[in-house]
Design a protein around this motif. Structure first.
Motif, PDB file in Angstrom:
ATOM      1  N   SER A  34       0.851  -1.189   0.000  1.00 21.63           N
ATOM      2  CA  SER A  34       0.000   0.000   0.000  1.00 21.63           C
ATOM      3  C   SER A  34       0.890   1.243   0.000  1.00 21.63           C
ATOM      4  O   SER A  34       2.070   1.184   0.356  1.00 21.63           O
ATOM      5  CB  SER A  34      -0.902   0.010   1.235  1.00 21.63           C
ATOM      6  N   ASP A  35       0.325   2.364  -0.400  1.00 25.16           N
ATOM      7  CA  ASP A  35       1.077   3.618  -0.381  1.00 25.16           C
ATOM      8  C   ASP A  35       1.526   3.965   1.033  1.00 25.16           C
ATOM      9  O   ASP A  35       2.609   4.519   1.223  1.00 25.16           O
ATOM     10  CB  ASP A  35       0.230   4.758  -0.951  1.00 25.16           C
ATOM     11  N   GLU A  36       0.710   3.634   2.035  1.00 24.48           N
ATOM     12  CA  GLU A  36       1.081   3.915   3.422  1.00 24.48           C
ATOM     13  C   GLU A  36       2.318   3.116   3.830  1.00 24.48           C
ATOM     14  O   GLU A  36       3.213   3.646   4.494  1.00 24.48           O
ATOM     15  CB  GLU A  36      -0.076   3.602   4.378  1.00 24.48           C
ATOM     16  N   SER A  37       2.399   1.856   3.422  1.00 29.35           N
ATOM     17  CA  SER A  37       3.569   1.032   3.738  1.00 29.35           C
ATOM     18  C   SER A  37       4.815   1.545   3.033  1.00 29.35           C
ATOM     19  O   SER A  37       5.897   1.598   3.620  1.00 29.35           O
ATOM     20  CB  SER A  37       3.326  -0.426   3.345  1.00 29.35           C
ATOM     21  N   VAL A  38       4.660   1.925   1.773  1.00 28.07           N
ATOM     22  CA  VAL A  38       5.798   2.469   1.023  1.00 28.07           C
ATOM     23  C   VAL A  38       6.281   3.748   1.683  1.00 28.07           C
ATOM     24  O   VAL A  38       7.485   3.952   1.878  1.00 28.07           O
ATOM     25  CB  VAL A  38       5.411   2.720  -0.453  1.00 28.07           C
ATOM     26  N   ASN A  39       5.360   4.609   2.074  1.00 28.70           N
ATOM     27  CA  ASN A  39       5.722   5.861   2.725  1.00 28.70           C
ATOM     28  C   ASN A  39       6.441   5.588   4.044  1.00 28.70           C
ATOM     29  O   ASN A  39       7.465   6.207   4.345  1.00 28.70           O
ATOM     30  CB  ASN A  39       4.480   6.717   2.945  1.00 28.70           C
TER      31      ASN A  39
END
Length: 94
Positions: A67-72
């Motif tokens: 997810s974008d949150e994990s990547v961030n």
């Protein structure tokens, strides 16, 4: 399988707080960083519910996608890694 990192919105907020001379450094970090999916090293090192790790400036995961949150989240760890590595290198050289 790898994926290059693109800038995410929260990182844009962080970049606004940086001194202008440091902004190029952070953009270079993002360009060098890679995500490795279905990674054998991640499968070897991680246990329990842990699925993703930032390892020496790269993001490695057991998953097929993130997810974008994990990547961030992992990108922030990579920034921390490179900043402390750079500071330590400067101290060591001096």
């Amino acid at each position: 399988m790898t994926r290059d990192i693109e800038l995410l919105e929260p990182l844009d907020d962080i970049r606004r707080l940086l001194h202008p001379s440091l902004e190029k450094f952070h953009i270079i970090i993002l360009q060098l960083m890679k995500i490795y999916y279905n990674d054998k090293l991640a499968k070897t090192l991680l246990f329990g519910n842990f699925r993703t790790i930032m390892f020496f400036g790269t993001i490695r995961t057991k998953n097929d996608s993130l997810s974008d949150e994990s990547v961030n989240h992992e990108t922030i760890h990579a920034h921390q890694y490179w900043e402390t590595f750079g500071a330590g290198l400067v101290v060591w050289i001096l």
